[in-house]
Design an enzyme around this catalytic site. Structure first.
Site, PDB file in Angstrom:
ATOM      1  N   ASP A  58      -5.035   0.196  -3.554  1.00  0.00           N
ATOM      2  CA  ASP A  58      -4.255   1.242  -2.873  1.00  0.00           C
ATOM      3  C   ASP A  58      -2.766   0.879  -3.000  1.00  0.00           C
ATOM      4  O   ASP A  58      -2.403  -0.296  -3.121  1.00  0.00           O
ATOM      5  CB  ASP A  58      -4.662   1.305  -1.398  1.00  0.00           C
ATOM      6  CG  ASP A  58      -4.013   2.461  -0.637  1.00  0.00           C
ATOM      7  OD1 ASP A  58      -4.669   3.514  -0.493  1.00  0.00           O
ATOM      8  OD2 ASP A  58      -2.861   2.293  -0.168  1.00  0.00           O
TER       9      ASP A  58
ATOM     10  N   HIS B  70      -0.604   0.832  -0.801  1.00  0.00           N
ATOM     11  CA  HIS B  70      -0.146   0.087   0.379  1.00  0.00           C
ATOM     12  C   HIS B  70      -0.993  -1.160   0.578  1.00  0.00           C
ATOM     13  O   HIS B  70      -2.170  -1.192   0.210  1.00  0.00           O
ATOM     14  CB  HIS B  70      -0.256   0.966   1.628  1.00  0.00           C
ATOM     15  CG  HIS B  70       0.451   2.285   1.509  1.00  0.00           C
ATOM     16  ND1 HIS B  70      -0.183   3.451   1.156  1.00  0.00           N
ATOM     17  CD2 HIS B  70       1.759   2.602   1.690  1.00  0.00           C
ATOM     18  CE1 HIS B  70       0.690   4.443   1.118  1.00  0.00           C
ATOM     19  NE2 HIS B  70       1.882   3.955   1.438  1.00  0.00           N
TER      20      HIS B  70
ATOM     21  N   HIS C 253      -6.230  -0.106   6.586  1.00  0.00           N
ATOM     22  CA  HIS C 253      -5.222  -0.523   7.573  1.00  0.00           C
ATOM     23  C   HIS C 253      -5.821  -0.844   8.941  1.00  0.00           C
ATOM     24  O   HIS C 253      -5.101  -1.332   9.820  1.00  0.00           O
ATOM     25  CB  HIS C 253      -4.147   0.558   7.737  1.00  0.00           C
ATOM     26  CG  HIS C 253      -3.350   0.816   6.499  1.00  0.00           C
ATOM     27  ND1 HIS C 253      -2.696  -0.193   5.802  1.00  0.00           N
ATOM     28  CD2 HIS C 253      -3.106   1.963   5.797  1.00  0.00           C
ATOM     29  CE1 HIS C 253      -2.094   0.340   4.747  1.00  0.00           C
ATOM     30  NE2 HIS C 253      -2.330   1.635   4.719  1.00  0.00           N
TER      31      HIS C 253
ATOM     32  N   ASP D   9      -3.149   6.473  -4.446  1.00  0.00           N
ATOM     33  CA  ASP D   9      -1.770   6.812  -4.097  1.00  0.00           C
ATOM     34  C   ASP D   9      -0.726   5.995  -4.856  1.00  0.00           C
ATOM     35  O   ASP D   9       0.472   6.196  -4.662  1.00  0.00           O
ATOM     36  CB  ASP D   9      -1.533   6.722  -2.579  1.00  0.00           C
ATOM     37  CG  ASP D   9      -2.076   5.460  -1.951  1.00  0.00           C
ATOM     38  OD1 ASP D   9      -2.587   4.591  -2.683  1.00  0.00           O
ATOM     39  OD2 ASP D   9      -1.968   5.329  -0.709  1.00  0.00           O
TER      40      ASP D   9
HETATM   41  C1  SP5 Z   1      -4.658   4.712   3.613  1.00  0.00           C
HETATM   42  C2  SP5 Z   1      -3.222   4.943   3.342  1.00  0.00           C
HETATM   43  O1  SP5 Z   1      -2.816   5.166   2.215  1.00  0.00           O
HETATM   44  N1  SP5 Z   1      -2.424   4.953   4.388  1.00  0.00           N
HETATM   45  C3  SP5 Z   1      -1.051   5.227   4.194  1.00  0.00           C
HETATM   46  C4  SP5 Z   1      -0.314   4.921   5.405  1.00  0.00           C
HETATM   47  C5  SP5 Z   1       1.149   5.033   5.144  1.00  0.00           C
HETATM   48  N2  SP5 Z   1       1.651   6.228   5.673  1.00  0.00           N
HETATM   49  C6  SP5 Z   1       3.071   6.185   5.791  1.00  0.00           C
HETATM   50  C7  SP5 Z   1       3.531   7.530   6.173  1.00  0.00           C
HETATM   51  C8  SP5 Z   1       5.008   7.594   6.206  1.00  0.00           C
HETATM   52  C9  SP5 Z   1       5.385   8.999   6.496  1.00  0.00           C
HETATM   53  N3  SP5 Z   1       5.123   9.865   5.390  1.00  0.00           N
HETATM   54  C10 SP5 Z   1       6.303  10.483   4.927  1.00  0.00           C
HETATM   55  C11 SP5 Z   1       6.093  11.080   3.586  1.00  0.00           C
HETATM   56  C12 SP5 Z   1       7.394  11.153   2.864  1.00  0.00           C
HETATM   57  N4  SP5 Z   1       7.213  11.534   1.507  1.00  0.00           N
HETATM   58 ZN    ZN Z   2      -2.179   3.917   0.750  1.00  0.00          ZN
END
Ligand code: SP5
Ligand code: ZN
Length: 358
Positions: A207, A209, A171, A297
């Protein structure tokens, strides 16, 4: 059979303790924790993979993919934050921005670099979830060194190498960090492969995302192709502003970018079919080497994504990528379910090794 994939690791990765993330205004525990790295290292070592220490590299490759101002900021922001008394006098124990110079705020004004560190923080960080603490820079730099060391191994003949990067990287853009990422380890690996003589490098990002940082670093370049499968940002998922199918690259990089967003709930069949499409396009690019942004993930149990990939799915992904017949650097990205993380990493690298050596 023991896993014949070198695992490059830096002890410094444990020094990054984000101590949570601020999500929608509240500080939460966060899932990008130091234990992730230990779980991955221990599982891969137990599977027989040789674990090797990252070697230090100078900033030459880093400066090809990142704005030097971002590197300087990350190297110094904690010291500046501390010197400003923010932890001791105000109870702010981590760097978190609160003002962001969005296009709407500037409305044509020149972009300044504010002297106050609490104002400057939002110039380089685009969200509130990506905290910086005392040990963060050592870990960030160690992760980039691990990526470069794994690229060195592949450039000198290893068919596959794995960089256990923490914090993750995909990211992070050329000039800004976010999404739990600070420097773009996968882009660093790709640039290191280029510097060592690979004329064309394909980055496959699996990944959960979209790797918005990697996409934009190479968006106008013809020498590095980027392809990603990820949960549809239009369905409400991070990074929200990138990862759509119409993003195909620009200028010399036109056509060199491919996004395959997937519906929440997608499992092995849909995920592997999309990976097949990406691999076919990567093959048509005729890369000399491949970088895999290996997020774990997309797994069913992961708390950060709604994709439902199994361990068998990850193993199959490793085989599909190895079938490209190109040397590959696997770079660790996300993956947050500690009880299954190790087995997922072993599965994908076993799949890759079976394809590459089998
Ligand atoms: C590297 C990577 O996988 N980064 C991920 C970034 C996305 N993070 C979003 C977080 C949103 C808040 N998490 C809440 C968890 C609810 N289950
Ligand atoms: Zn991710």
């Amino acid at each position: 059979m023991s896993l014949p994939v070198p695992v490059v690791w830096s002890e410094d990765c444990l020094r990054h303790d984000p101590a949570g993330e601020v999500w929608l205004g509240l500080r939460e525990p966060g899932t990008e924790v130091p234990a992730r790295a230990l779980v991955l290292r221990d599982a891969l070592a137990a599977a027989g993979a040789p674990v090797t220490a990252a070697r230090g590299h100078d900033d030459t490759v880093l400066r090809r993919v990142h704005d030097p101002a971002l590197l300087d900021h990350l190297a110094s922001v904690w010291a500046d934050w501390e010197a400003a008394g923010l932890p001791a006098e105000y109870g702010r124990d981590r760097v978190v921005p609160y003002v962001f110079p969005t296009p709407g705020l500037l409305a044509g004004l020149p972009l300044r670099t504010p002297p106050a560190v609490h104002g400057r923080a939002g110039l380089y960080c685009y969200d509130t979830m990506t905290l910086v603490g005392p040990g963060s820079w050592a870990a960030i730099r160690g992760a980039a060194d691990a990526a470069q060391t794994a690229a060195d191994l592949v450039s000198s003949g290893s068919p596959v190498a794995y960089a256990l990067c923490r914090p993750p990287g995909h990211h992070a853009t050329a000039s800004a960090y976010g999404g739990s990422c600070y420097l773009n380890n996968a882009a660093v690996a790709a640039q290191a492969l280029r510097a060592a003589g690979a004329a064309r490098v394909a980055v496959l990002d699996i990944d959960a995302h979209h790797g918005n940082g990697t996409q934009m670093i190479f968006y106008d370049r013809a020498d590095v192709w980027y392809g990603s499968l990820h949960v549809d940002p239009g369905a409400g998922w991070f990074p929200h502003y990138a990862g759509y199918p119409g993003e195909r690259g620009t200028g010399p990089g036109a056509g060199g970018n491919r996004n395959l967003p997937l519906a929440p709930g997608t499992g092995d069949d849909g995920w592997l079919a999309a990976l097949d499409v990406l691999c076919a396009e990567a093959r048509a690019f005729a890369p000399d080497a491949v970088v895999v942004s290996l997020g774990l993930d997309a797994a069913d149990a992961d708390p950060e994504s709604p994709l439902r990939v199994t361990e068998a799915g990850y193993r199959a992904a490793g085989r599909q990528i190895a079938a490209l017949g190109r040397p590959a650097v696997f770079v660790q990205e996300g993956g947050y379910h500690l009880p299954t993380l190790g087995a997922l990493a072993v599965a994908v690298l076993e799949g890759a090794a079976t394809g590459a050596y089998g």
